[in-house]
Design a protein around this motif. Sequence first.
Motif, PDB file in Angstrom:
ATOM      1  N   ILE A   1      -0.902   5.857   5.088  1.00 60.03           N
ATOM      2  CA  ILE A   1      -2.192   6.486   5.383  1.00 60.03           C
ATOM      3  C   ILE A   1      -2.617   7.414   4.249  1.00 60.03           C
ATOM      4  O   ILE A   1      -3.798   7.461   3.862  1.00 60.03           O
ATOM      5  CB  ILE A   1      -2.122   7.266   6.712  1.00 60.03           C
ATOM      6  CG1 ILE A   1      -1.861   6.314   7.878  1.00 60.03           C
ATOM      7  CG2 ILE A   1      -3.415   8.044   6.945  1.00 60.03           C
ATOM      8  CD1 ILE A   1      -2.944   5.276   8.095  1.00 60.03           C
ATOM      9  N   LYS A   2      -1.675   8.131   3.682  1.00 60.84           N
ATOM     10  CA  LYS A   2      -1.983   9.019   2.556  1.00 60.84           C
ATOM     11  C   LYS A   2      -2.588   8.238   1.400  1.00 60.84           C
ATOM     12  O   LYS A   2      -3.592   8.656   0.806  1.00 60.84           O
ATOM     13  CB  LYS A   2      -0.709   9.737   2.097  1.00 60.84           C
ATOM     14  CG  LYS A   2      -0.925  10.695   0.935  1.00 60.84           C
ATOM     15  CD  LYS A   2       0.397  11.359   0.529  1.00 60.84           C
ATOM     16  CE  LYS A   2       0.183  12.310  -0.648  1.00 60.84           C
ATOM     17  NZ  LYS A   2       1.463  12.971  -1.050  1.00 60.84           N
ATOM     18  N   ASN A   3      -2.000   7.097   1.058  1.00 60.09           N
ATOM     19  CA  ASN A   3      -2.492   6.291  -0.050  1.00 60.09           C
ATOM     20  C   ASN A   3      -3.850   5.658   0.251  1.00 60.09           C
ATOM     21  O   ASN A   3      -4.685   5.495  -0.649  1.00 60.09           O
ATOM     22  CB  ASN A   3      -1.475   5.208  -0.413  1.00 60.09           C
ATOM     23  CG  ASN A   3      -0.280   5.773  -1.154  1.00 60.09           C
ATOM     24  OD1 ASN A   3      -0.304   6.904  -1.629  1.00 60.09           O
ATOM     25  ND2 ASN A   3       0.786   4.996  -1.252  1.00 60.09           N
ATOM     26  N   ILE A   4      -4.068   5.295   1.504  1.00 59.82           N
ATOM     27  CA  ILE A   4      -5.382   4.777   1.895  1.00 59.82           C
ATOM     28  C   ILE A   4      -6.440   5.858   1.709  1.00 59.82           C
ATOM     29  O   ILE A   4      -7.510   5.624   1.140  1.00 59.82           O
ATOM     30  CB  ILE A   4      -5.362   4.262   3.344  1.00 59.82           C
ATOM     31  CG1 ILE A   4      -4.646   2.910   3.415  1.00 59.82           C
ATOM     32  CG2 ILE A   4      -6.778   4.149   3.912  1.00 59.82           C
ATOM     33  CD1 ILE A   4      -4.515   2.339   4.809  1.00 59.82           C
ATOM     34  N   ALA A   5      -6.142   7.056   2.194  1.00 59.09           N
ATOM     35  CA  ALA A   5      -7.109   8.158   2.071  1.00 59.09           C
ATOM     36  C   ALA A   5      -7.414   8.479   0.607  1.00 59.09           C
ATOM     37  O   ALA A   5      -8.550   8.804   0.253  1.00 59.09           O
ATOM     38  CB  ALA A   5      -6.577   9.387   2.792  1.00 59.09           C
ATOM     39  N   LYS A   6      -6.413   8.374  -0.253  1.00 56.88           N
ATOM     40  CA  LYS A   6      -6.586   8.714  -1.673  1.00 56.88           C
ATOM     41  C   LYS A   6      -7.567   7.789  -2.383  1.00 56.88           C
ATOM     42  O   LYS A   6      -8.290   8.220  -3.283  1.00 56.88           O
ATOM     43  CB  LYS A   6      -5.234   8.665  -2.391  1.00 56.88           C
ATOM     44  CG  LYS A   6      -4.336   9.865  -2.115  1.00 56.88           C
ATOM     45  CD  LYS A   6      -2.957   9.670  -2.731  1.00 56.88           C
ATOM     46  CE  LYS A   6      -3.019   9.562  -4.246  1.00 56.88           C
ATOM     47  NZ  LYS A   6      -1.678   9.427  -4.856  1.00 56.88           N
ATOM     48  N   VAL A   7      -7.602   6.511  -1.998  1.00 59.22           N
ATOM     49  CA  VAL A   7      -8.460   5.571  -2.722  1.00 59.22           C
ATOM     50  C   VAL A   7      -9.905   5.587  -2.233  1.00 59.22           C
ATOM     51  O   VAL A   7     -10.762   4.904  -2.794  1.00 59.22           O
ATOM     52  CB  VAL A   7      -7.912   4.128  -2.649  1.00 59.22           C
ATOM     53  CG1 VAL A   7      -6.498   4.060  -3.194  1.00 59.22           C
ATOM     54  CG2 VAL A   7      -7.991   3.551  -1.241  1.00 59.22           C
TER      55      VAL A   7
ATOM     56  N   MET B   1       0.817  -1.221   0.000  1.00 58.41           N
ATOM     57  CA  MET B   1       0.000   0.000   0.000  1.00 58.41           C
ATOM     58  C   MET B   1       0.848   1.267   0.000  1.00 58.41           C
ATOM     59  O   MET B   1       0.378   2.324  -0.431  1.00 58.41           O
ATOM     60  CB  MET B   1      -0.940  -0.001   1.215  1.00 58.41           C
ATOM     61  CG  MET B   1      -2.116   0.945   1.099  1.00 58.41           C
ATOM     62  SD  MET B   1      -3.236   0.475  -0.226  1.00 58.41           S
ATOM     63  CE  MET B   1      -4.089   2.024  -0.539  1.00 58.41           C
ATOM     64  N   THR B   2       2.091   1.177   0.440  1.00 62.19           N
ATOM     65  CA  THR B   2       2.954   2.358   0.395  1.00 62.19           C
ATOM     66  C   THR B   2       3.418   2.669  -1.025  1.00 62.19           C
ATOM     67  O   THR B   2       3.970   3.737  -1.285  1.00 62.19           O
ATOM     68  CB  THR B   2       4.191   2.191   1.303  1.00 62.19           C
ATOM     69  OG1 THR B   2       4.987   1.102   0.815  1.00 62.19           O
ATOM     70  CG2 THR B   2       3.786   1.931   2.746  1.00 62.19           C
ATOM     71  N   LYS B   3       3.184   1.711  -1.940  1.00 62.56           N
ATOM     72  CA  LYS B   3       3.525   1.909  -3.350  1.00 62.56           C
ATOM     73  C   LYS B   3       2.279   1.707  -4.220  1.00 62.56           C
ATOM     74  O   LYS B   3       2.344   1.192  -5.333  1.00 62.56           O
ATOM     75  CB  LYS B   3       4.630   0.934  -3.763  1.00 62.56           C
ATOM     76  CG  LYS B   3       5.904   1.077  -2.931  1.00 62.56           C
ATOM     77  CD  LYS B   3       6.896  -0.025  -3.253  1.00 62.56           C
ATOM     78  CE  LYS B   3       8.130   0.078  -2.348  1.00 62.56           C
ATOM     79  NZ  LYS B   3       9.090  -1.030  -2.574  1.00 62.56           N
ATOM     80  N   SER B   4       1.171   2.113  -3.707  1.00 65.48           N
ATOM     81  CA  SER B   4      -0.120   1.834  -4.334  1.00 65.48           C
ATOM     82  C   SER B   4      -0.245   2.424  -5.738  1.00 65.48           C
ATOM     83  O   SER B   4       0.139   3.565  -5.986  1.00 65.48           O
ATOM     84  CB  SER B   4      -1.249   2.393  -3.458  1.00 65.48           C
ATOM     85  OG  SER B   4      -2.494   2.276  -4.114  1.00 65.48           O
ATOM     86  N   THR B   5      -0.808   1.623  -6.646  1.00 65.79           N
ATOM     87  CA  THR B   5      -1.138   2.097  -7.990  1.00 65.79           C
ATOM     88  C   THR B   5      -2.650   2.104  -8.197  1.00 65.79           C
ATOM     89  O   THR B   5      -3.133   2.247  -9.316  1.00 65.79           O
ATOM     90  CB  THR B   5      -0.494   1.187  -9.055  1.00 65.79           C
ATOM     91  OG1 THR B   5      -0.973  -0.159  -8.885  1.00 65.79           O
ATOM     92  CG2 THR B   5       1.023   1.209  -8.946  1.00 65.79           C
ATOM     93  N   LEU B   6      -3.424   1.953  -7.124  1.00 62.63           N
ATOM     94  CA  LEU B   6      -4.882   1.938  -7.221  1.00 62.63           C
ATOM     95  C   LEU B   6      -5.400   3.331  -7.588  1.00 62.63           C
ATOM     96  O   LEU B   6      -4.856   4.342  -7.135  1.00 62.63           O
ATOM     97  CB  LEU B   6      -5.491   1.497  -5.887  1.00 62.63           C
ATOM     98  CG  LEU B   6      -5.154   0.081  -5.424  1.00 62.63           C
ATOM     99  CD1 LEU B   6      -5.645  -0.152  -4.008  1.00 62.63           C
ATOM    100  CD2 LEU B   6      -5.766  -0.944  -6.368  1.00 62.63           C
ATOM    101  N   PRO B   7      -6.453   3.405  -8.380  1.00 69.03           N
ATOM    102  CA  PRO B   7      -7.013   4.713  -8.769  1.00 69.03           C
ATOM    103  C   PRO B   7      -7.566   5.479  -7.566  1.00 69.03           C
ATOM    104  O   PRO B   7      -8.051   4.868  -6.604  1.00 69.03           O
ATOM    105  CB  PRO B   7      -8.142   4.338  -9.739  1.00 69.03           C
ATOM    106  CG  PRO B   7      -7.858   2.940 -10.160  1.00 69.03           C
ATOM    107  CD  PRO B   7      -7.154   2.278  -9.018  1.00 69.03           C
ATOM    108  N   ASP B   8      -7.494   6.789  -7.634  1.00 67.71           N
ATOM    109  CA  ASP B   8      -8.074   7.628  -6.586  1.00 67.71           C
ATOM    110  C   ASP B   8      -9.585   7.410  -6.517  1.00 67.71           C
ATOM    111  O   ASP B   8     -10.243   7.167  -7.541  1.00 67.71           O
ATOM    112  CB  ASP B   8      -7.798   9.104  -6.857  1.00 67.71           C
ATOM    113  CG  ASP B   8      -6.326   9.469  -6.706  1.00 67.71           C
ATOM    114  OD1 ASP B   8      -5.531   8.577  -6.342  1.00 67.71           O
ATOM    115  OD2 ASP B   8      -5.979  10.644  -6.955  1.00 67.71           O
ATOM    116  N   ALA B   9     -10.124   7.503  -5.302  1.00 68.65           N
ATOM    117  CA  ALA B   9     -11.581   7.428  -5.072  1.00 68.65           C
ATOM    118  C   ALA B   9     -12.210   6.175  -5.675  1.00 68.65           C
ATOM    119  O   ALA B   9     -13.331   6.208  -6.183  1.00 68.65           O
ATOM    120  CB  ALA B   9     -12.259   8.682  -5.622  1.00 68.65           C
TER     121      ALA B   9
END
Length: 245
Positions: free
Chosen positions: A131-137, A102-110
Amino acid sequence: MTQYEFLRWFTFPIMTTHLVTVRNDIKRLIKGHKISSDRLNILDVGGRKSPYTINLPAAVTLLDVPQEEGTREALNLGFTNEILNNIQKKRSNIKDVVIQDMTKSTLPDASYDAVVCIEVIEHVEADDIFIKNIAKVIASGGWAYFTTPNGDYIKNEGPNKNPDHVRHYTRLELQTLLEKYFDKVDVHYGVKTGKYRVQGLKSYSLKKPIQTLQSVFSNIINRLQSKGVADTAEETAHLIAIGYK
């Protein structure tokens, strides 16, 4: 519902206080979440063998890192092909499986309505980007649900230190971190520690009926002990946090 899911559903009431608390919290969050689709899209981070999202009325995507040799392998952390195959056979609400850090996440935002992250963040070195990447998705109006050891009371140090835990957060530390990326944050304590919690953590087995009965009894007592401890730092095992977008 698969046979595995039925067995889990049937036995949830006598499981550990932490498991029951998490399940009940997530069900309440799902029920209160207004969405246009039939089912909430939930990302279960670190959920390779997660019992927390089993049989929930949601479309669940499991995300975990690949299992590697060394500490992760020894502690049975991360995905393996065997784990993936077992999950797909046992779970009926799994929409997808993502093998990724998850620290290198490539998942789309929202791309998800909500994220569940149970006893994971204490393993993560780069917790800020995590946490930043979790919030972004998470889509607007969504939420993220976390639990982690209570660092105000349980210190990860000395001879009993967990080798895979990077840190144990205090309530203030976790609140401060989550507030950087979520509009509203609630962090509180959960699960009374002591002999009943410890006994309740022992596995159930038909081959050990006395131990099983003791564990069931202990979990019931511990659940009663754990009522009203949201603001009690001493002798509580976990921090429970919800971040809202």
